[in-house]
Design a protein around this motif. Structure first.
Motif, PDB file in Angstrom:
ATOM      1  N   ASN A 149       0.776  -1.111   0.026  1.00 44.92           N
ATOM      2  CA  ASN A 149      -0.053   0.047  -0.003  1.00 44.92           C
ATOM      3  C   ASN A 149       0.930   1.196  -0.035  1.00 44.92           C
ATOM      4  O   ASN A 149       2.107   1.276   0.407  1.00 44.92           O
ATOM      5  CB  ASN A 149      -0.787   0.064   1.159  1.00 44.92           C
ATOM      6  N   SER A 150       0.237   2.359  -0.628  1.00 43.23           N
ATOM      7  CA  SER A 150       0.965   3.555  -0.377  1.00 43.23           C
ATOM      8  C   SER A 150       0.081   4.841  -0.350  1.00 43.23           C
ATOM      9  O   SER A 150      -0.949   4.817  -0.690  1.00 43.23           O
ATOM     10  CB  SER A 150       1.963   3.741  -1.785  1.00 43.23           C
ATOM     11  N   ILE A 151       0.866   5.946  -0.134  1.00 43.93           N
ATOM     12  CA  ILE A 151       0.030   7.082  -0.155  1.00 43.93           C
ATOM     13  C   ILE A 151       0.964   8.105  -0.931  1.00 43.93           C
ATOM     14  O   ILE A 151       2.197   8.160  -0.645  1.00 43.93           O
ATOM     15  CB  ILE A 151      -0.057   7.655   1.101  1.00 43.93           C
ATOM     16  N   THR A 152       0.526   8.856  -1.895  1.00 46.40           N
ATOM     17  CA  THR A 152       1.071   9.863  -2.583  1.00 46.40           C
ATOM     18  C   THR A 152       0.575  11.144  -2.536  1.00 46.40           C
ATOM     19  O   THR A 152      -0.353  11.262  -2.674  1.00 46.40           O
ATOM     20  CB  THR A 152       1.547   9.273  -4.055  1.00 46.40           C
ATOM     21  N   THR A 153       1.562  12.238  -2.536  1.00 42.62           N
ATOM     22  CA  THR A 153       0.962  13.585  -2.601  1.00 42.62           C
ATOM     23  C   THR A 153       1.868  14.366  -3.467  1.00 42.62           C
ATOM     24  O   THR A 153       3.018  14.070  -3.718  1.00 42.62           O
ATOM     25  CB  THR A 153       1.046  14.258  -1.262  1.00 42.62           C
ATOM     26  N   TYR A 154       1.194  15.330  -4.309  1.00 41.21           N
ATOM     27  CA  TYR A 154       1.869  16.114  -5.172  1.00 41.21           C
ATOM     28  C   TYR A 154       1.487  17.448  -5.155  1.00 41.21           C
ATOM     29  O   TYR A 154       0.076  17.764  -4.935  1.00 41.21           O
ATOM     30  CB  TYR A 154       1.474  15.472  -6.747  1.00 41.21           C
ATOM     31  N   ILE A 155       2.246  18.565  -4.865  1.00 45.94           N
ATOM     32  CA  ILE A 155       2.045  19.749  -4.628  1.00 45.94           C
ATOM     33  C   ILE A 155       2.853  20.695  -5.552  1.00 45.94           C
ATOM     34  O   ILE A 155       4.100  20.373  -5.827  1.00 45.94           O
ATOM     35  CB  ILE A 155       2.508  20.241  -3.212  1.00 45.94           C
ATOM     36  N   GLU A 156       2.393  21.538  -6.451  1.00 48.51           N
ATOM     37  CA  GLU A 156       3.125  22.256  -7.248  1.00 48.51           C
ATOM     38  C   GLU A 156       2.350  23.770  -7.273  1.00 48.51           C
ATOM     39  O   GLU A 156       1.321  23.996  -6.875  1.00 48.51           O
ATOM     40  CB  GLU A 156       2.776  21.951  -8.778  1.00 48.51           C
ATOM     41  N   GLY A 157       3.379  24.753  -7.438  1.00 46.60           N
ATOM     42  CA  GLY A 157       2.735  26.229  -7.587  1.00 46.60           C
ATOM     43  C   GLY A 157       3.526  26.952  -8.650  1.00 46.60           C
ATOM     44  O   GLY A 157       4.615  26.511  -8.968  1.00 46.60           O
ATOM     45  N   LYS A 166      -0.803  39.311 -13.340  1.00 44.86           N
ATOM     46  CA  LYS A 166       0.054  38.509 -12.573  1.00 44.86           C
ATOM     47  C   LYS A 166      -0.853  37.242 -12.533  1.00 44.86           C
ATOM     48  O   LYS A 166      -2.133  37.399 -11.908  1.00 44.86           O
ATOM     49  CB  LYS A 166       0.480  38.819 -11.291  1.00 44.86           C
ATOM     50  N   TYR A 167      -0.197  36.228 -12.646  1.00 46.77           N
ATOM     51  CA  TYR A 167      -0.891  34.757 -12.605  1.00 46.77           C
ATOM     52  C   TYR A 167      -0.512  33.860 -11.570  1.00 46.77           C
ATOM     53  O   TYR A 167       0.886  33.659 -11.443  1.00 46.77           O
ATOM     54  CB  TYR A 167      -1.249  33.942 -14.089  1.00 46.77           C
ATOM     55  N   THR A 168      -1.277  33.354 -10.586  1.00 48.17           N
ATOM     56  CA  THR A 168      -0.859  32.427  -9.526  1.00 48.17           C
ATOM     57  C   THR A 168      -1.494  31.256  -9.569  1.00 48.17           C
ATOM     58  O   THR A 168      -2.828  31.293  -9.492  1.00 48.17           O
ATOM     59  CB  THR A 168      -0.885  33.134  -8.213  1.00 48.17           C
ATOM     60  N   SER A 169      -1.009  29.922  -9.675  1.00 49.15           N
ATOM     61  CA  SER A 169      -1.608  28.864  -9.610  1.00 49.15           C
ATOM     62  C   SER A 169      -1.239  27.697  -8.635  1.00 49.15           C
ATOM     63  O   SER A 169      -0.042  27.688  -8.516  1.00 49.15           O
ATOM     64  CB  SER A 169      -1.922  28.074 -10.875  1.00 49.15           C
ATOM     65  N   ARG A 170      -2.200  26.954  -7.932  1.00 51.34           N
ATOM     66  CA  ARG A 170      -1.568  26.119  -6.955  1.00 51.34           C
ATOM     67  C   ARG A 170      -2.312  24.776  -7.635  1.00 51.34           C
ATOM     68  O   ARG A 170      -3.544  24.639  -7.798  1.00 51.34           O
ATOM     69  CB  ARG A 170      -1.991  26.486  -5.831  1.00 51.34           C
ATOM     70  N   TYR A 171      -1.674  23.666  -7.403  1.00 52.32           N
ATOM     71  CA  TYR A 171      -2.125  22.135  -7.551  1.00 52.32           C
ATOM     72  C   TYR A 171      -1.727  21.477  -6.495  1.00 52.32           C
ATOM     73  O   TYR A 171      -0.565  21.442  -6.028  1.00 52.32           O
ATOM     74  CB  TYR A 171      -1.508  21.700  -8.900  1.00 52.32           C
ATOM     75  N   PHE A 172      -2.643  20.478  -6.090  1.00 49.41           N
ATOM     76  CA  PHE A 172      -2.665  19.475  -4.995  1.00 49.41           C
ATOM     77  C   PHE A 172      -3.296  18.322  -5.369  1.00 49.41           C
ATOM     78  O   PHE A 172      -4.279  18.181  -5.732  1.00 49.41           O
ATOM     79  CB  PHE A 172      -2.998  20.113  -3.564  1.00 49.41           C
ATOM     80  N   SER A 173      -2.566  16.974  -5.057  1.00 46.07           N
ATOM     81  CA  SER A 173      -3.196  15.882  -5.163  1.00 46.07           C
ATOM     82  C   SER A 173      -2.898  14.732  -3.999  1.00 46.07           C
ATOM     83  O   SER A 173      -1.601  14.851  -3.581  1.00 46.07           O
ATOM     84  CB  SER A 173      -3.177  15.281  -6.711  1.00 46.07           C
ATOM     85  N   LEU A 174      -3.841  14.033  -3.600  1.00 50.48           N
ATOM     86  CA  LEU A 174      -3.477  13.017  -2.672  1.00 50.48           C
ATOM     87  C   LEU A 174      -4.076  11.777  -3.189  1.00 50.48           C
ATOM     88  O   LEU A 174      -5.338  11.802  -3.307  1.00 50.48           O
ATOM     89  CB  LEU A 174      -4.117  13.484  -1.338  1.00 50.48           C
ATOM     90  N   THR A 175      -3.113  10.553  -3.340  1.00 49.87           N
ATOM     91  CA  THR A 175      -3.547   9.563  -3.745  1.00 49.87           C
ATOM     92  C   THR A 175      -3.262   8.290  -2.509  1.00 49.87           C
ATOM     93  O   THR A 175      -2.173   8.520  -2.162  1.00 49.87           O
ATOM     94  CB  THR A 175      -2.842   8.997  -4.786  1.00 49.87           C
TER      95      THR A 175
END
Length: 124
Positions: A9-17, A40-49
């Motif tokens: 089993n695993s848990i993965t997180t990905y964070i990007e800005g 100005k453009y600012t974006s954030r991305y988050f995923s948890l699997t």
């Protein structure tokens, strides 16, 4: 990207800005360009699997953007690996559209709003 694995089993997180500044110019009629405004453009991305024994994955996605107004997209995905070469997934929620690049291939993807997307992948 961070992955924690215990047994099968695993848990993965990905964070990007990302932050981008765009300068806009107008032609003044004499063939010269004059600075008009800056955005100005600012974006954030988050995923948890969470992955259970390499067979079932549950994923939560969240993306937001200030460009210059605020938008956000939230989605959930359940993926089941039928065998090593075939998988089925169900996505529910919102997804930002636009240029998506993966493994060196880029394509324009349509956005989704309050949608359900079914995907079947199989390698031959």
């Amino acid at each position: 990207l961070f992955t924690f694995t215990r047994g099968e089993n695993s848990i993965t997180t990905y964070i990007e800005g990302q932050i981008k500044t765009e300068k806009r110019y107008d032609e003044n009629g004499a063939g010269k360009y004059v600075f008009k405004q800056e955005a100005k453009y600012t974006s954030r991305y988050f995923s948890l699997t969470g992955n259970y024994k390499g067979r079932v994955s549950l994923t939560f996605f969240h993306e937001d953007e200030w460009a210059p107004s605020y938008s956000n997209w939230i989605g959930y995905d359940v993926t089941y690996n039928l065998n090593p070469t075939t998988q089925f997934s169900i996505f529910i929620g919102d997804q930002k559209g636009g240029l998506v690049c993966a493994n060196g291939v880029c394509a324009i993807q349509p956005g989704l709003e309050d949608a359900i997307k079914l995907t079947f992948r199989s390698l031959f």
